[in-house]
Design a protein around this motif. Structure first.
Motif, mmCIF file in Angstrom:
data_model
loop_
_atom_site.group_PDB
_atom_site.id
_atom_site.type_symbol
_atom_site.label_atom_id
_atom_site.label_comp_id
_atom_site.label_asym_id
_atom_site.label_seq_id
_atom_site.Cartn_x
_atom_site.Cartn_y
_atom_site.Cartn_z
ATOM 1 N N GLY A 23 15.500 -2.241 -0.918
ATOM 2 C CA GLY A 23 16.796 -2.878 -1.034
ATOM 3 C C GLY A 23 16.780 -4.341 -0.656
ATOM 4 N N GLU B 103 28.977 -8.486 -8.007
ATOM 5 C CA GLU B 103 27.724 -8.856 -7.337
ATOM 6 C C GLU B 103 26.563 -8.025 -7.897
ATOM 7 O OE1 GLU B 103 25.867 -8.841 -2.791
ATOM 8 O OE2 GLU B 103 28.043 -8.974 -3.076
ATOM 9 N N LEU B 104 26.814 -6.743 -8.120
ATOM 10 C CA LEU B 104 25.776 -5.878 -8.688
ATOM 11 C C LEU B 104 25.471 -6.268 -10.127
ATOM 12 C CD1 LEU B 104 23.992 -3.367 -8.248
ATOM 13 C CD2 LEU B 104 25.932 -1.961 -8.966
ATOM 14 N N ARG C 182 25.046 2.220 -9.271
ATOM 15 C CA ARG C 182 23.593 1.968 -9.222
ATOM 16 C C ARG C 182 22.815 3.090 -9.903
ATOM 17 N NH1 ARG C 182 22.137 -1.373 -3.834
ATOM 18 N NH2 ARG C 182 24.104 -2.498 -3.623
ATOM 19 N N ILE D 49 26.487 -4.396 1.416
ATOM 20 C CA ILE D 49 27.643 -4.599 0.545
ATOM 21 C C ILE D 49 28.925 -4.194 1.278
ATOM 22 C CG2 ILE D 49 28.789 -3.769 -1.556
ATOM 23 C CD1 ILE D 49 26.537 -5.598 -2.226
ATOM 24 N N PHE E 289 22.592 -8.584 -10.953
ATOM 25 C CA PHE E 289 21.220 -8.065 -10.945
ATOM 26 C C PHE E 289 20.904 -7.268 -12.209
ATOM 27 C CE2 PHE E 289 22.264 -8.764 -6.510
ATOM 28 C CZ PHE E 289 21.106 -9.340 -6.007
ATOM 29 N N HIS E 290 21.913 -7.063 -13.062
ATOM 30 C CA HIS E 290 21.721 -6.299 -14.298
ATOM 31 C C HIS E 290 22.371 -7.047 -15.466
ATOM 32 C CE1 HIS E 290 20.274 -2.668 -12.185
ATOM 33 N NE2 HIS E 290 21.114 -3.048 -11.239
ATOM 34 N N GLY F 71 29.740 0.932 -5.037
ATOM 35 C CA GLY F 71 28.777 0.908 -6.135
ATOM 36 C C GLY F 71 27.628 1.888 -6.056
ATOM 37 N N ALA G 78 16.158 -7.438 -6.216
ATOM 38 C CA ALA G 78 16.801 -6.123 -6.151
ATOM 39 C C ALA G 78 18.146 -6.270 -5.457
ATOM 40 C CB ALA G 78 15.912 -5.141 -5.391
ATOM 41 N N PRO G 79 19.124 -5.435 -5.826
ATOM 42 C CA PRO G 79 20.431 -5.505 -5.161
ATOM 43 C C PRO G 79 20.295 -5.237 -3.671
ATOM 44 C CG PRO G 79 20.528 -4.125 -7.125
ATOM 45 C CD PRO G 79 19.082 -4.389 -6.863
ATOM 46 N N PRO G 80 21.151 -5.834 -2.859
ATOM 47 C CA PRO G 80 21.099 -5.574 -1.412
ATOM 48 C C PRO G 80 21.476 -4.125 -1.123
ATOM 49 C CG PRO G 80 23.049 -6.852 -1.985
ATOM 50 C CD PRO G 80 22.209 -6.787 -3.217
#
Length: 287
Positions: free
Chosen positions: A7, A94-95, A69, A19, A98-99, A65, A12-14
């Motif tokens: 993580g 925010e997620l 994910r 979050i 990353f995508h 989220g 990579a997302p935190p």
């Protein structure tokens, strides 16, 4: 609680707990929020939806989220997250960073949105629904269920039991008739309160809905809603009394149904017969 490996790795997302801290996530009772943060469980829910390859997936109420994910980790073509809580919108956006191109975030009330106009086919809904609006959301989607390939939805276990209930049982009612009339339904997963933050007072259940090949036209669905509202509105009454405002004993005899029976004893097929007769009678009325 299981966090995704790596993580903190760049790119990579935190971790979810970061979050939650950053966006001051505390579940709001008014929004029916109970967050599912165990990523092993969210992955299991995503797997219940089956092969998502090429599918447009809609999630309602993503919260921090966790399930989002899992859906992004699948081979879904695209995920659309609908969230009314500004904290959830910020977390999802925010997620999304990353995508790139795979996650769209819509800020709004799912009850007021026509998902078929927002997301192209083939579309599925996979969601841990807010407890306080799960039933009205489901009924709204059932009205246009032919537009969806599948629904994989989490409810309070009591609601899940009502959806899959068989005739002549205490849980059998309006929700069971509407759901089973239009879909093949199955209770796919049961989750304990401690799986959530904060823990609800009840267990939760994931229900899978597979729309039937033939669907009733909107006018007939509306008639079934009216029929079941009368039939189950006064469960202890005989049908000749509960259905009196919409045809009562005459309607029941035309359908070959004993007027002294009660609503919970009728099969889906018998309700279908009654709805079609009631619709036919309405169509025959002079304008």
């Amino acid at each position: 609680m299981s966090e995704e490996p790596g993580g903190g790795v760049p790119g990579a997302p935190p971790p979810l707990r970061d979050i939650i801290t950053r966006h001051a996530f505390r579940a709001k009772h008014a929004l029916g929020q109970h967050f599912l943060l165990d990523l092993n469980l969210t992955a299991k829910i995503a797997s219940v939806a089956g092969d998502l390859a090429g599918r447009q997936v809609i999630e309602v109420g993503p919260g921090p989220g966790g399930l989002t994910r899992a859906l992004l980790a699948s081979n879904a073509a695209h995920v659309t997250a609908i969230e009314i809580d500004p904290r959830g919108v910020a977390a999802a956006e925010e997620l999304a960073a990353f995508h790139p191109g795979r996650l769209t975030v819509i800020s709004g009330d799912a009850l007021a949105l026509d998902l078929t106009q927002l997301v192209p086919a083939p579309r599925q809904i996979v969601a841990n629904l807010p407890y306080n609006i799960g039933t009205p959301l489901l009924v709204g989607w059932l009205r246009q269920i032919g537009s969806f390939e599948r629904l994989t939805l989490m409810f309070q276990e009591e609601v899940g039991a009502r959806i899959v209930a068989a005739p002549d049982t205490a849980a059998y009612g309006r929700l069971a008739v509407l759901a089973q009339w239009t879909c093949d339904v199955a209770l796919a997963l049961r989750l304990p309160p401690e799986a959530f933050t904060p823990p609800p007072k009840v267990h939760s259940a994931v229900v899978r809905f597979l729309p039937k090949a033939e669907q009733p036209p909107p006018e007939l669905f509306a008639t079934m809603e009216r029929l079941t509202q009368h039939a189950f509105g006064q469960r202890r009454k005989m049908l000749r009394a509960s259905l009196k405002p919409i045809g009562g004993e005459a309607l029941l005899r035309r359908a070959g149904i004993d007027p002294t029976r009660r609503a919970e004893t009728l099969s889906i097929q018998e309700f279908d017969r009654l709805a079609k007769l009631l619709r036919s009678a309405a169509d025959d009325e002079p304008v």
